[in-house]
Design a protein around this motif. Structure first.
Motif, mmCIF file in Angstrom:
data_model
loop_
_atom_site.group_PDB
_atom_site.id
_atom_site.type_symbol
_atom_site.label_atom_id
_atom_site.label_comp_id
_atom_site.label_asym_id
_atom_site.label_seq_id
_atom_site.Cartn_x
_atom_site.Cartn_y
_atom_site.Cartn_z
ATOM 1 N N THR A 66 -50.035 41.002 14.209
ATOM 2 C CA THR A 66 -49.716 42.163 13.415
ATOM 3 C C THR A 66 -50.436 41.956 12.011
ATOM 4 O OG1 THR A 66 -47.542 42.200 14.161
ATOM 5 C CG2 THR A 66 -47.855 43.414 12.248
ATOM 6 N N SER A 100 -51.135 43.366 8.307
ATOM 7 C CA SER A 100 -50.547 44.321 7.091
ATOM 8 C C SER A 100 -51.019 43.934 5.845
ATOM 9 C CB SER A 100 -49.090 44.249 7.200
ATOM 10 O OG SER A 100 -48.634 43.053 6.781
ATOM 11 N N THR A 153 -51.509 38.455 8.083
ATOM 12 C CA THR A 153 -51.622 38.527 9.263
ATOM 13 C C THR A 153 -50.469 37.553 10.036
ATOM 14 O OG1 THR A 153 -54.050 39.231 9.213
ATOM 15 C CG2 THR A 153 -53.124 38.396 11.271
ATOM 16 N N TYR A 202 -48.622 36.304 13.649
ATOM 17 C CA TYR A 202 -48.677 35.911 14.954
ATOM 18 C C TYR A 202 -47.289 35.892 15.699
ATOM 19 C CZ TYR A 202 -53.880 35.423 14.146
ATOM 20 O OH TYR A 202 -55.106 35.721 13.626
#
Length: 930
Positions: free
Chosen positions: A377, A379, A383, A385
């Motif tokens: 993900t 943003s 990042t 995981y």
């Protein structure tokens, strides 16, 4: 071309070309097979179709071609089970396939990539004139492009031609075809698939390739479609639940619809992964939902034994073994080490726990994400995981096999300690920052708590987690963590400290028995630590709390037990100032509250109780501890209420609020503040300060720590609203009260009686008889203690009776002399009792009404609402309309709209019309005539 009878796909192609009147040599060239092979297929067709010669065969081919030419049959495997849900994904993927010639559906093993691709291909078959073709690459072990091309050729029915490479044959066969080619399970042969697909699409402009893979193909023109897990919730039906129910029905009977939420919880634990849900549903008939839920702690063991033809999908473990085997050794090591993370993690966190260089870890995490073994993900915040739960459990197994589990867990624990220590409770985002790591903190603590070598770190983490969860308003967990920290502490002094905190949190939760138990255990720990003065404080506090917070206890502490605790504390106290203050408070508190059990106020007992409380306040003030002083002021508030001085009691209660404004934001400080807000609300009601009572009551009701006990939090605000006649506020608040009370198990606590009686009265004033009966039933559930018979019950019943014109009945309800029922009306109800008693006496025409008025004036002087009620009764007695109307303004100024409207109705004439309109505006029924 649709084959008939037992005609094979290759024979169907030969038949079609015979229908075009091609020679065997021409057919062989077109299909890249030998002439002898063509002759064999033609002979087989004549036999199967029972035709005499080649001319008849050509005629039959023409007939079949005319009937079926516009609908080429998809060369797809037939699924053994129905396809469930995925409407959004099917629409999205179909749209992408229309606009992109090479699409790769990626996702972890078992997420449902193949079924989604097959379903889409079947639905899109009519859009491709030359059909759709499915190629399963699982059997291919050599990643070379030639072997991949051979698998495609086999699916297309192409034979190998001497002197012609198989990939060339495939390209030639599809050069002018309008077809969809589905390449399934590409992950293990990506190096061969990529160049083959690139060449194929360059030479075959009307061919589209839909690939499924656990990792993208990494070709320039690739459009990646991440296949998400099945939907768990939302505006529509949950696909995950629908799949579970259908597969469960296939092995027996589906779960009862009432268990849908439980099914949804199971699917959520499985992260919506289709394979895991199907395997779980297959075991529903033998395990049941309870067994499935219990088994989810070991998903790899439980989710096995499916009826899949593909061995990779017979269990979740097999699916993961397949993915794991494709990894390089370094990536395997990283996958198993990051499996200790429960929540999403960053590259930096992974590097610390994996014990590797940040750059290397970043590259490794990216590769694992490409293989769909981690969810990534990105943003603005960075990042992160995350590994699905089954992958986490798989990684943990691999950690154990590699002998790395303890090392990885220890590094994770150190990371958690650093994260917890750095979680400053500041800023609007601190809760989000805590939530992001909370599950990892819990996981690390669960592991460390069982290992003697990690005991010190486990204690530190439990303590910090207890503090953080308290501030996060997770008070149930906070109590548990403080108790856990106490059990982990090596130093008895630390044990005592943690038990005191646990006791304070229990108090916030209205769990008096837990509070008492923890406080006494803290005394034992303090004594083991050699802190006799601290033990004395704990024992004295336990005795005080047993009486001070009696309504929070399921088991009331016998007076003899409390007295014994005080005696033991006195032996240990020595000359310690804090112990002396705690002892003084215990003696004052136990005496004050036990005094209420007496038959009546002994003349010397009340002054002695006040003096003891004042002494406790003085000693507590000397310690400089605002919490100790606040507790002593609480005892003084109670003593002054027993003395009948409602205004002094209210002033003392307000003094506590001021004192606690600078108190520490700790469990003990919060517990003290919550109690102070409740006492200030009650004292305000007793003194007629309705705006103040509503203000304190609103702060109490809105306190986030009281979410578990919303019925207790809102109770006094309901009483204030009932007295003021704020109907809308009572109706809204009572709904919240009832929901919270029922959620808590409908406890039969008498302390809730005033709120319920007030709500019942409001419904009576509204002429809502059905709802009133419902609240009367709740009131009966709470019991009818003397406080109900002579205190709040008499007050609220009388208010309703007077509204309904039943003055004589109201007088009978209030007939007992205040001095005879003093212990049940003193504190909150005294002024209301004597004021309404005086009004009932006047309206009922009692001959001694003048005496009742005089007595009431002396008692309620200074109470703005009660004094106005008495003045109104006096004006009615003297038939003085001017004085009567003046009380309406007094009621309005005091925030008592109901009594203001009632006054206008009592005044008669045009005033009565205005008063009736005001009552209607409040949502109340008309008053009965005088």
């Amino acid at each position: 071309m649709t084959a008939t009878g037992e005609v094979s796909a290759r024979e169907a192609e030969v038949l079609a070309l015979v229908g075009e009147h091609l020679s065997n040599a021409e057919i062989g060239a077109r299909l890249f097979i030998s002439v002898r092979t063509v002759e064999s297929h033609v002979s087989s067709l004549l036999r199967k179709l029972a035709l005499p010669d080649r001319r008849a065969l050509a005629q039959r081919a023409s007939e079949l071609g005319r009937a079926d030419r516009s609908h080429p049959a998809p060369a797809l495997p037939t699924p053994l089970t129905s396809f469930v849900g995925r409407a959004r994904e099917r629409a999205e993927l179909a749209e992408i396939v229309k606009t992109h010639r090479q699409v790769t559906a990626v996702g972890p093993g078992g997420v449902g990539k193949t079924r989604l691709a097959l379903t889409l291909a079947a639905e899109a078959a009519d859009e491709y004139a030359d059909g759709v073709w499915f190629v399963d690459l699982v059997p291919v072990t050599d990643p070379g492009a030639t072997v991949v091309a051979a698998a495609v050729a086999a699916a297309l029915g192409l034979g190998e031609q001497p002197g012609t490479a198989i990939d060339e044959s495939v390209v030639a066969a599809l050069a002018d075809r309008h077809a969809l080619l589905v390449l399934d399970n590409c992950e293990q042969v990506r190096d061969g698939v990529a160049p083959f697909v690139e060449r194929l699409l360059a030479a075959c402009p009307r061919v589209t390739v839909l690939a499924t893979s656990r990792a993208r193909l990494m070709v320039p023109f690739e459009r990646v479609y991440p296949v998400p897990p099945l939907s768990l919730a939302g505006d529509g039906e949950s696909d995950a639940v629908a799949l579970f129910l259908e597969r469960a029905a296939a092995v027996g009977r589906p779960p009862d619809p009432a268990l849908r939420d439980h099914v949804a919880a199971v699917c959520a634990r499985l992260d919506g992964v289709a394979l895991a849900i199907e395997l779980a549903a297959a075991r529903w008939s033998t395990l049941g939902l309870d067994g499935l839920t219990a088994g989810l702690s070991d998903q790899l063991r439980m989710l096995a034994g499916g009826s899949r033809a593909d061995d990779r999908h017979r269990s979740v473990r097999a699916a993961l073994d397949w993915s794991h085997a494709l990894l390089e050794p370094a990536d395997r090591a990283l996958l198993r080490r990051v499996s200790v993370f429960v929540a999403p993690f960053t590259v930096a966190a992974a590097a610390e726990v994996a014990g590797s260089d940040v750059g290397m870890v970043a590259d490794g995490l990216a590769r694992l994400a490409e293989q769909s073994l981690l969810v990534v993900t990105a943003s603005l915040g960075g990042t992160e995981y995350r590994a699905l739960e089954t992958i986490r459990q798989y990684g943990t197994e691999r950690l154990t096999e590699a002998g790395e589990l303890d090392d990885a867990r220890a590094r994770h624990l150190r990371w958690c300690l650093a994260e917890a220590a750095g979680l400053a409770v500041v800023g609007a985002d601190w809760r989000a920052r805590f939530d992001a790591v909370a599950d990892d903190l819990r996981s690390a603590l669960a592991w460390a708590a069982d290992r003697p070598g990690q005991r010190t770190d486990a204690y530190r983490l439990a303590r910090r987690l207890a503090e953080l969860t308290f501030t996060r308003n997770l008070v149930g967990e906070s109590q548990l963590r403080f108790a856990q920290a106490a059990a982990l502490a090596d130093d008895p002094a630390d044990t005592a400290s943690m038990l005191r905190e646990a006791a304070a949190v229990a108090g916030c939760r209205m769990r008096g028995d837990d509070m008492y138990r923890f406080q006494r255990a803290a005394a034992d720990a303090a004594r083991r630590a050699g802190d006799t003065a601290g033990a004395a404080v704990d024992l004295a506090t336990a005795a005080t709390n047993a009486y001070r917070f009696w309504s929070k206890f399921a088991r009331l502490t016998p007076e003899a037990e409390a007295v014994a605790l005080i005696a033991e504390a006195r032996e240990l106290a020595g000359d310690d100032p804090a112990a002396a203050a705690a002892l003084a408070l215990a003696e004052a508190g136990v005496l004050t509250d036990a005094f209420g059990a007496a038959q009546g106020p002994a003349e010397n007992a009340v002054p002695e109780t006040v003096a003891r409380a004042e002494r406790a306040v003085e000693l507590a003030h000397r310690t400089g501890d605002p919490l100790a002083e606040s507790a002593a002021l609480d005892a003084l508030t109670g003593a002054r209420s027993w003395a009948g001085d409602a205004f002094a009691a209210a002033a003392t209660a307000r003094r506590r609020i001021t004192l606690l404004s600078a108190a520490p934001d700790t469990p003990a400080g919060t517990h003290e503040l919550i109690d102070a807000l409740g006492m200030a609300t009650e004292a305000g009601l007793g003194a007629g300060d309705l705006p103040g009572a509503r203000r304190w009551g609103r702060q109490l009701a809105d306190h986030p720590l009281l979410a578990e006990v919303g019925h207790r939090a809102t109770s006094w605000l309901l009483v204030a609203g009932a007295f003021a006649g704020n109907v809308d506020e009572v109706l809204t608040g009572s709904a919240r009260f009832l929901e919270a009370w029922q959620r808590a198990g409908s406890p039969a606590r008498s302390v809730l009686g005033p709120a319920v009686a007030g709500v019942a009265m409001i419904h009576g004033l509204r002429d809502d008889h059905d709802t009133r009966r419902e609240w009367d039933a709740v009131l009966r559930r709470l019991g009818t203690p003397p406080e109900h018979v002579y205190g709040y019950g008499a007050v609220f019943d009388a208010m309703l009776m007077l509204h309904q014109g039943r003055a004589g009945e109201a007088w009978e309800r209030l007939a007992p002399e205040p001095a005879d029922v003093w212990k049940w009306v003193t504190w909150i109800w005294l002024h209301w009792y004597v004021a309404l008693r005086a009004e009932a006496s006047v309206l009922a025409g009692n001959p001694d009404a003048a005496d009742r008025l005089a007595e009431a004036r002396a008692v309620v002087a200074g109470n703005p609402v009660a004094a106005a009620i008495v003045e109104r009764a006096a004006a009615l007695f003297d038939d003085d309309r001017r004085r009567l109307l003046a009380t309406a303004a007094a009621f309005d100024a005091s925030g008592c709209r109901y009594q203001a409207a009632r006054t206008l109705v009592l005044a008669g004439g045009d005033h009565a019309v205005r008063g009736s309109a005001a009552l209607a505006g409040l949502g109340l029924a008309p008053m009965a005539p005088r």
